[in-house]
Every structure is written in structure tokens, then in C-alpha cells.
Design an enzyme around this catalytic site. Structure first.
Site, PDB file in Angstrom:
ATOM      1  N   ARG A 154      25.646  25.514  36.184  1.00 58.79           N
ATOM      2  CA  ARG A 154      26.091  25.522  34.782  1.00 58.79           C
ATOM      3  C   ARG A 154      25.141  24.623  33.991  1.00 58.79           C
ATOM      4  NH1 ARG A 154      32.091  23.836  33.710  1.00 58.79           N
ATOM      5  NH2 ARG A 154      32.528  25.973  34.309  1.00 58.79           N
ATOM      6  N   ARG A 207      38.919  12.879  33.260  1.00 60.00           N
ATOM      7  CA  ARG A 207      39.087  14.339  33.246  1.00 60.00           C
ATOM      8  C   ARG A 207      37.927  14.951  32.475  1.00 60.00           C
ATOM      9  NH1 ARG A 207      40.547  18.793  35.072  1.00 60.00           N
ATOM     10  NH2 ARG A 207      42.703  19.522  35.169  1.00 60.00           N
ATOM     11  N   LYS A 208      37.876  16.285  32.425  1.00 61.01           N
ATOM     12  CA  LYS A 208      36.852  16.949  31.621  1.00 61.01           C
ATOM     13  C   LYS A 208      37.036  16.617  30.135  1.00 61.01           C
ATOM     14  CE  LYS A 208      37.145  21.432  30.719  1.00 61.01           C
ATOM     15  NZ  LYS A 208      37.497  22.895  30.731  1.00 61.01           N
ATOM     16  N   GLY A 246      41.042  35.008  33.484  1.00 63.77           N
ATOM     17  CA  GLY A 246      41.541  35.438  34.794  1.00 63.77           C
ATOM     18  C   GLY A 246      42.718  34.633  35.309  1.00 63.77           C
ATOM     19  N   CYS A 280      39.959  29.835  30.441  1.00 66.21           N
ATOM     20  CA  CYS A 280      38.530  29.615  30.183  1.00 66.21           C
ATOM     21  C   CYS A 280      38.003  30.643  29.178  1.00 66.21           C
ATOM     22  CB  CYS A 280      37.729  29.711  31.476  1.00 66.21           C
ATOM     23  SG  CYS A 280      38.233  28.495  32.704  1.00 66.21           S
ATOM     24  N   GLY A 281      38.648  31.812  29.095  1.00 69.37           N
ATOM     25  CA  GLY A 281      38.259  32.833  28.125  1.00 69.37           C
ATOM     26  C   GLY A 281      38.933  32.615  26.774  1.00 69.37           C
TER      27      GLY A 281
HETATM   28 FE1  SRM Z   1      36.797  26.695  32.610  1.00 67.81          FE
HETATM   29  C1  SRM Z   1      37.772  25.386  35.533  1.00 67.81           C
HETATM   30  C2  SRM Z   1      34.686  28.703  34.201  1.00 67.81           C
HETATM   31  C3  SRM Z   1      35.314  27.321  29.674  1.00 67.81           C
HETATM   32  C4  SRM Z   1      39.508  25.401  30.963  1.00 67.81           C
HETATM   33  N1  SRM Z   1      36.293  26.950  34.558  1.00 67.81           N
HETATM   34  C5  SRM Z   1      36.812  26.287  35.620  1.00 67.81           C
HETATM   35  C6  SRM Z   1      36.092  26.578  36.901  1.00 67.81           C
HETATM   36  C7  SRM Z   1      35.070  25.490  37.061  1.00 67.81           C
HETATM   37  C8  SRM Z   1      36.990  26.656  38.138  1.00 67.81           C
HETATM   38  C9  SRM Z   1      36.186  26.683  39.428  1.00 67.81           C
HETATM   39  O1  SRM Z   1      35.818  25.626  39.943  1.00 67.81           O
HETATM   40  O2  SRM Z   1      35.928  27.769  39.913  1.00 67.81           O
HETATM   41  C10 SRM Z   1      35.485  27.947  36.528  1.00 67.81           C
HETATM   42  C11 SRM Z   1      34.164  28.274  37.181  1.00 67.81           C
HETATM   43  C12 SRM Z   1      34.095  29.780  37.449  1.00 67.81           C
HETATM   44  C13 SRM Z   1      32.716  30.279  37.678  1.00 67.81           C
HETATM   45  O3  SRM Z   1      32.294  30.388  38.848  1.00 67.81           O
HETATM   46  O4  SRM Z   1      32.062  30.635  36.702  1.00 67.81           O
HETATM   47  C14 SRM Z   1      35.475  27.867  35.006  1.00 67.81           C
HETATM   48  N2  SRM Z   1      35.224  27.715  32.072  1.00 67.81           N
HETATM   49  C15 SRM Z   1      34.533  28.576  32.855  1.00 67.81           C
HETATM   50  C16 SRM Z   1      33.558  29.395  32.040  1.00 67.81           C
HETATM   51  C17 SRM Z   1      32.283  29.756  32.796  1.00 67.81           C
HETATM   52  C18 SRM Z   1      34.263  30.675  31.540  1.00 67.81           C
HETATM   53  C19 SRM Z   1      33.303  31.700  30.976  1.00 67.81           C
HETATM   54  O5  SRM Z   1      33.131  32.728  31.643  1.00 67.81           O
HETATM   55  O6  SRM Z   1      32.724  31.484  29.924  1.00 67.81           O
HETATM   56  C20 SRM Z   1      33.382  28.464  30.828  1.00 67.81           C
HETATM   57  C21 SRM Z   1      32.270  27.472  31.009  1.00 67.81           C
HETATM   58  C22 SRM Z   1      32.006  26.704  29.748  1.00 67.81           C
HETATM   59  C23 SRM Z   1      30.819  25.787  29.846  1.00 67.81           C
HETATM   60  O7  SRM Z   1      29.704  26.265  29.582  1.00 67.81           O
HETATM   61  O8  SRM Z   1      30.992  24.599  30.156  1.00 67.81           O
HETATM   62  C24 SRM Z   1      34.724  27.754  30.831  1.00 67.81           C
HETATM   63  N3  SRM Z   1      37.302  26.358  30.697  1.00 67.81           N
HETATM   64  C25 SRM Z   1      36.590  26.778  29.624  1.00 67.81           C
HETATM   65  C26 SRM Z   1      37.356  26.612  28.434  1.00 67.81           C
HETATM   66  C27 SRM Z   1      36.942  27.044  27.036  1.00 67.81           C
HETATM   67  C28 SRM Z   1      36.306  25.959  26.235  1.00 67.81           C
HETATM   68  O9  SRM Z   1      35.780  24.972  26.778  1.00 67.81           O
HETATM   69  O10 SRM Z   1      36.334  26.087  25.024  1.00 67.81           O
HETATM   70  C29 SRM Z   1      38.567  26.059  28.825  1.00 67.81           C
HETATM   71  C30 SRM Z   1      39.769  25.741  27.915  1.00 67.81           C
HETATM   72  C31 SRM Z   1      39.480  24.616  27.000  1.00 67.81           C
HETATM   73  C32 SRM Z   1      39.717  23.266  27.603  1.00 67.81           C
HETATM   74  O11 SRM Z   1      39.109  22.915  28.609  1.00 67.81           O
HETATM   75  O12 SRM Z   1      40.513  22.533  27.026  1.00 67.81           O
HETATM   76  C33 SRM Z   1      38.520  25.900  30.241  1.00 67.81           C
HETATM   77  N4  SRM Z   1      38.403  25.517  33.183  1.00 67.81           N
HETATM   78  C34 SRM Z   1      39.425  25.139  32.376  1.00 67.81           C
HETATM   79  C35 SRM Z   1      40.374  24.412  33.155  1.00 67.81           C
HETATM   80  C36 SRM Z   1      41.689  23.767  32.640  1.00 67.81           C
HETATM   81  C37 SRM Z   1      41.403  22.374  32.169  1.00 67.81           C
HETATM   82  C38 SRM Z   1      42.594  21.466  32.210  1.00 67.81           C
HETATM   83  O13 SRM Z   1      42.601  20.476  31.446  1.00 67.81           O
HETATM   84  O14 SRM Z   1      43.498  21.667  33.014  1.00 67.81           O
HETATM   85  C39 SRM Z   1      39.888  24.400  34.480  1.00 67.81           C
HETATM   86  C40 SRM Z   1      40.550  23.774  35.711  1.00 67.81           C
HETATM   87  C41 SRM Z   1      40.385  22.294  35.767  1.00 67.81           C
HETATM   88  O15 SRM Z   1      39.541  21.705  35.104  1.00 67.81           O
HETATM   89  O16 SRM Z   1      41.130  21.698  36.542  1.00 67.81           O
HETATM   90  C42 SRM Z   1      38.658  25.111  34.462  1.00 67.81           C
END
Ligand code: SRM
Length: 605
Positions: free
Chosen positions: A141, A257-258, A527, A532-533
Site C-alpha cells: 500500500r 489505532r489507525k 465486502g 473500506c468502500g
Molecule cells: Fe480498510 C482494514 C482495504 C479504506 C476501514 N482495509 C483493511 C484491510 C487492511 C484488512 C486486511 O488486513 O486485509 C484491507 C486490506 C485488503 C486488501 O488486501 O486490499 C483494507 N481499506 C482497504 C482499501 C484498499 C479498500 C479499497 O479497495 O480501496 C482502502 C485503502 C485505503 C488506503 O489507501 O489507505 C481502505 N478502510 C478504508 C476506509 C475508507 C477511508 O479511509 O476513507 C475505511 C473506513 C474509514 C475509517 O477507517 O474510518 C476503512 N479498513 C477499515 C477498518 C475498520 C477500522 C476501524 O476503526 O475499525 C479495517 C479493520 C481494522 O483496522 O481493524 C480495515
């Protein structure tokens, strides 16, 4: 508490030959020579020289009280205390070198190393082992502040991915944070890609785990006639402060956290400030006329809770943006919840203290900030939130051809189906950018691309280029395609409950064939409940969920309605729960068809 490196390593003035830049691939590049051949950052050859000795880790920055809480904290706190980013930034190169030396096979190395190193800590370096879906293959990433890339960077990425040929896993995705993920990598290749990116001014460190994610800005920065503030420099400065110019910064290597930051530059809020931990909304100061930002804090999505940001009643001029980010991060790092990861995002800390107390503590922190504050005896130049212009501003669609604020130039917004590319596509984007858009390309959070600066006389030939004539990448996609966003989904993501990207394309193709729509409808597909979408910002949001059909557990979705982005932002509500996808997704098509007719004026063809 200043970063280990205060300035980036020196840049060489040496340029490379055309063949080195292009990897031998022919292209027309009479425009933008400077962007095709930027001076490369000169990087020392080995890890020790590149990073120097580890003098401080993330743990060293934690106050005693925070450290004590972390020691009794969640499993992830223990993982971070044992070793954090400061180690992972070096370790990725060492592991890759071991594999390249032929001393060990991947299987042997995997057995020898701590699973937390391989599957968790490498995320500090932006390297995600996809053990569940594609064992032995990694996703990188990146970090692309404001989503701006150059032809040179695209050619480099294309070459790195071309090595994997037609490999099914080797894809490049635009993410919902205006960023790229490179998938299907072998660990031995990651080190060279990281240094290649660093040399070209990009990075991937601190893009996963408990880190600050890609800094999102306005994709139309500097070119939009309706722009209020050009967000590019600020996004890069925030990124550099947080990542130490992409080399890794131990100061932020142990957050609870993130953390997400977004800077908006127009009333359209293309950056979605209301769902970020820190959102900067551009607005002029009423008295001085200085264009600064109202600050909103704490917006986030998670499986357990979703929330729009809280208004802090604070306006900051651009010169205080770094100070604000630094100070919020300090409060978050030192006081955030370390016990329960479901209550660790910034919003929980603000709620625990109350908005007023948080604001007071933040201003005190900003006032005394040695690195970015106003200086001893100086007043902090901030004010209460400034009034936005009167509402009723319809958010604009950026796809297609639009005149820029620069006379004779246009931007061309191109739809990328669910944001997915193969190596060849990335190369082609670089070629088109070199030829038509000053060697520059931008990504959007809706997973599309924008070619800026296209001369009006060149627009027709850009649109006629074979790459934009295949029907895949369009400037005029259908009403559902143009608003479609899909996260990685179960194809590659270990937590995905359902496959999203291919399915989303299939769903909208069938729906567009069946229904005529009077306007675009934004459909986002996640999904799983992590969203994340960004399912809750869409007109129609789909979210993978368990379902039952004829008593059997089957794949399903929850359906959200009513999300809005822009000045009238609001989160969508769950409208239908646990809808079974049905055979060949027929049940969900049926449900979506009814929603389109009843809510969005669709007519059956
Ligand atoms: Fe996300 C975790 C993909 C944007 C909320 N996200 C994950 C993981 C890392 C889970 C994992 O380890 O497999 C996913 C990786 C999948 C992969 O192999 O690609 C994943 N998140 C993504 C991406 C790639 C979705 C996409 O197809 O675009 C986005 C990457 C953004 C980037 O460039 O950094 C992505 N994730 C988001 C967003 C949207 C945003 O940032 O505006 C969110 C919601 C907003 C937020 O975070 O407040 C989001 N992702 C999460 C969460 C829930 C966070 C929480 O506080 O609980 C997780 C799980 C976690 O962190 O525990 C997570």
C-alpha cells in the site's frame, strides 16, 4: 521530539536516458520532459546507510503513563511494544535480501520468522502478507499525498508489476484514499520497489496497522475555477511530517489505532472530510479574508460503529495545519484507548473528554508546540469556525472534459471500473499523461483518474487514443458505472465476506441494461462491515453480510440508502438487512431494481 531526518536525503542532479526511464517502451513525450526525468533521490545502497542506526523506537516516545497502559493493553499493543515500525522499515529490506541471496526459500523463511513479523509488523512498512488468500504473496500500500503522480512514477510501477506478467494476483488498485495498492508481490522484490519509489519521491511506509493513512486532498487542486484552496502542498507537508519524508518516523510509530486525515479545497468536499479523524474544510476568514480551514474531528467507520465528524468550532490558517495535525496526533498517541481496539479511534477520546475540554487541551498543545507552534510569546493565530457560504451547492461530477481555471486547458476525468489496473494499463496512463497532461495524473477517492492541464486543442486526440477507445476506461460511463466504488473484497482480502469488485461490475452492467436512469446514482460496495468502500456515503451502499436462503447460510449484503457527500454530507441508513445474493445474484438485483425504481426514478427498459 523532532523527526530523525529533518530534510530528505540529497537529490542527485544526474538524469537518466530515455530508455532507462521508459524501460525501453516507446512513447511520445515531447511535453513535460522535467516530469519524465525528474532528478532521482540518491539513496545509499545498504539498509544501515539508508536508515542509520535505530536511535529511537515508537515506544521511546510514549510517556510513562501511556506505556503502562500499553503494557496492559490489547494484543496489538503487545505486538507493537515488542517491535514497532522503526524495526519493520529496516527488516523488510533484510528479509528481501535473504530471499534474493538464495540462502532460504520463502517457505523456509516463513517458518523461521515470527508470524507477527511477517503478517502484522511488515504493515508498518506498507507490506501486507495476504496469507489467507494468496500465501507467500504481498500487497504494497503506497502513500500518494493528494493522489498526484507523475509519468515517471507510473512507468516505474508499471515495470515493477510487468515482471509478474499475466499473473492473476498481479493487479494495481486505486483505493478509496486516492492511493494505489500493488498486489501479488513477492517479498524479495519489495525492497527494490520501496527504494525505487523513494527515489522518485513516493513511499509506502506507515500505510497500514496503527498509522496515519494516505493524506487525501482535492483531486482538482490548482486547476478548478471554483477552487477555494490548493491542497497539494499541505497534503505533502502533512505526509512528510508524519512519515519523515517517507523514510519512517518513530515519533508516530506507536499510535493506539489507525488515523485518517483529509483536506478539502472546494465546496464539493471531494476528500470526504466528514469521515476522517481530522478533516480540514476550506473557508475564508470573515474578517481577514485569509483562506484557511474549519476543523472537524473524529469521523470514522468500523464494524462496530460509524460516525460523522464533530465540529470543533475552530478555524486555522494554512500555516497552523501542521501544528494542528501534530498536536491532535500527540493527544491521540498519549491518551488514546490502548485496551479495547473497538474504542480506540480518535472520536472515543474526544467523547471521553468532551468537545470543549478536547478543544482546550488541543489549543494548549498547539500553543506550546516547539516544532510547529507560533513560538514563545506569540499568540496562536486561530479563531472560531467561520461561516461557510450559503448552502444549496450541488456537488459536481468531475468525469468528462471540464475547462480549467487556466485558459486553454481542460481536465479530463476518466472512469476506471472499480479502480483496477494491470501493469500495461499503468504504463499507458503514464504514456498519456506524458503526452497530454504535463506528465501528471491524479487519483480520486472514487477510484477514478483525472488528466489535468490538457490543452484544449489536444482533448480530441486524447479521447481518440486507442487506450480510451476500448470501452473500458470511459469519460462518459453509464449512470451507475460513473458512481461505482468497490473495496478489495473477498477475492484478495482475508476479512471480506463477499467478492466485491467483479461482482459490482456485473451488477451494474445488468442493472443498466434493465433500467433507464434519469441521473447518476452513486453505488458503493464493501465486502464487510469495516466499510473500506465507504458504503454509508453512497446513494446506495452494499455491504457484505451473512444471509440465509432456504435455511442454508449463503452470501448476502446489507443495503444502505441516503448517504450524501459534500456540504450536506450525511451517512446512509441500513435499509435492508441480510439480503441473500441469490442464484447468479438474482435476489440482490431484484432488490436493487426496486430501489432504483422507487427512489431514483428508474424506468424498466
Ligand atoms: Fe480498510 C482494514 C482495504 C479504506 C476501514 N482495509 C483493511 C484491510 C487492511 C484488512 C486486511 O488486513 O486485509 C484491507 C486490506 C485488503 C486488501 O488486501 O486490499 C483494507 N481499506 C482497504 C482499501 C484498499 C479498500 C479499497 O479497495 O480501496 C482502502 C485503502 C485505503 C488506503 O489507501 O489507505 C481502505 N478502510 C478504508 C476506509 C475508507 C477511508 O479511509 O476513507 C475505511 C473506513 C474509514 C475509517 O477507517 O474510518 C476503512 N479498513 C477499515 C477498518 C475498520 C477500522 C476501524 O476503526 O475499525 C479495517 C479493520 C481494522 O483496522 O481493524 C480495515
Amino acid at each position: 521530539a523532532s523527526p530523525r531526518f529533518t530534510t530528505p536525503p540529497s537529490r542527485s542532479t544526474a538524469t537518466r536516458t530515455e530508455d532507462q526511464v521508459m524501460g525501453g517502451l516507446a512513447t511520445t513525450m515531447e511535453d513535460s520532459q522535467h516530469l519524465l526525468r525528474p532528478p532521482l533521490m540518491e539513496l545509499p545502497p545498504d539498509v544501515d546507510q539508508l536508515f542509520g542506526p535505530i536511535t529511537k523506537t515508537g515506544t521511546d516516545y510514549l510517556p510513562a503513563e501511556t506505556l503502562a497502559r500499553a503494557e496492559k493493553g490489547s494484543f496489538m499493543e503487545k505486538i507493537k511494544l515488542k517491535k514497532d515500525g522503526s524495526v519493520a522499515w529496516r527488516e523488510v529490506h533484510e528479509l528481501a535480501a535473504l530471499l534474493r541471496s538464495g540462502q532460504y526459500t520463502w517457505e523456509e523463511l516463513d517458518l523461521m520468522t515470527d508470524k507477527d513479523d511477517m503478517d502484522q509488523r511488515l504493515k508498518y512498512a506498507g507490506i501486507f502478507h495476504r496469507r489467507k488468500k494468496t500465501p507467500g504473496r504481498f500487497m504494497m500500500r503506497m502513500r500518494i499525498p493528494n493522489g498526484v503522480v507523475t509519468s515517471d512514477q507510473l512507468f516505474f510501477i508499471a515495470e515493477a508489476m510487468a515482471k509478474y506478467g499475466e499473473d492473476y494476483e498481479a493487479v494495481v488498485d486505486i483505493t478509496t484514499r486516492q492511493n494505489l495498492q500493488l498486489r501479488g508481490l513477492k517479498l524479495e522484490d519489495t525492497s527494490e520497489i520501496i527504494t525505487g519509489l523513494l527515489a522518485r519521491g513516493l513511499g509506502c511506509y506507515s500505510s497500514g496497522l496503527d498509522n496515519v493513512r494516505n493524506v487525501v486532498g482535492n483531486p482538482l487542486a490548482g486547476i478548478d475555477p471554483l477552487e477555494i484552496y490548493d491542497t497539494r502542498e499541505l497534503c505533502t507537508a502533512i505526509n512528510d511530517m508524519i512519515t519523515n519524508h517517507n523514510l519512517g518516523n518513530p515519533e508516530w510509530a506507536n499510535l493506539p489505532r489507525k488515523f485518517n486525515i483529509a483536506v478539502s479545497g472546494t465546496r464539493d468536499d471531494y476528500s470526504h472530510t466528514h469521515i476522517n479523524d481530522i478533516g480540514f474544510q476550506a473557508v475564508p476568514h470573515a474578517a481577514s479574508g485569509i483562506v484557511g480551514f474549519n476543523v472537524v474531528l473524529g469521523g470514522y467507520f468500523s464494524a462496530k460503529r460509524v460516525a460523522t465528524s464533530l465540529e470543533l468550532d475552530l478555524w486555522v490558517p494554512p500555516g497552523q495545519v501542521l501544528n494542528l495535525c501534530y498536536s491532535v496526533l500527540r493527544l491521540f498517541r498519549d491518551h488514546g484507548n490502548r485496551k479495547d481496539r473497538q474504542k480506540a479511534r480518535l472520536l472515543w477520546l474526544i467523547e471521553e473528554w468532551g468537545v470543549e475540554t478536547f478543544r482546550r487541551k488541543l489549543l494548549a498543545e498547539m500553543q506550546s508546540n516547539a516544532a510547529y507552534g507560533p513560538g514563545a510569546g506569540q499568540t496562536l493565530p486561530v479563531d472560531v469556525a467561520q461561516a461557510h457560504a450559503a448552502p444549496a451547492y450541488p456537488r459536481r461530477d468531475y468525469l468528462g472534459v471540464h475547462p480549467q481555471k487556466q485558459a486553454g486547458r481542460s481536465w479530463v476525468g476518466v472512469h476506471v471500473p472499480v479502480g483496477r489496473f494491470r501493469a500495461f494499463d499503468v504504463h499507458e496512463l503514464g504514456r498519456l499523461a506524458a503526452r497530454y497532461s504535463g506528465g501528471e495524473l491524479r487519483f480520486t477517492v472514487e477510484q477514478n483518474v483525472i488528466f489535468p492541464h490538457v490543452g484544449d486543442e489536444d482533448v480530441a486526440s486524447l479521447l481518440a487514443d486507442p487506450f480510451l477507445q476500448t470501452g473500458r476506461f470511459r469519460t462518459d460511463p453509464g449512470p451507475l458505472a460513473r458512481g461505482l466504488v468497490a473495496c478489495t473484497g473477498a477475492q484478495f482480502c482475508g476479512v471480506g465476506l463477499v467478492e466485491t469488485k467483479n461482482r459490482a461490475l456485473d451488477l451494474i452492467e445488468r442493472l443498466e441494461a434493465r433500467y433507464q436512469l434519469p441521473h447518476m446514482v452513486r453505488l458503493h460496495f464493501s465486502g464487510c462491515p469495516n466499510s473500506c468502500g465507504q458504503s454509508q456515503v453512497a446513494d446506495i451502499g452494499l455491504m457484505g453480510a451473512p444471509a440465509k436462503k432456504d435455511g442454508k447460510a449463503v452470501e448476502g449484503v446489507d443495503i444502505f440508502l441516503g448517504g450524501a457527500v459534500g456540504e450536506e454530507a450525511q451517512l446512509g441508513d441500513k435499509f435492508l438487512k441480510n439480503v441473500a445474493m441469490g442464484e447468479n445474484d438474482a435476489d440482490v438485483i431484484q432488490a436493487l431494481g426496486e430501489i432504483l425504481v422507487e427512489r431514483f426514478g428508474a424506468v424498466q427498459r
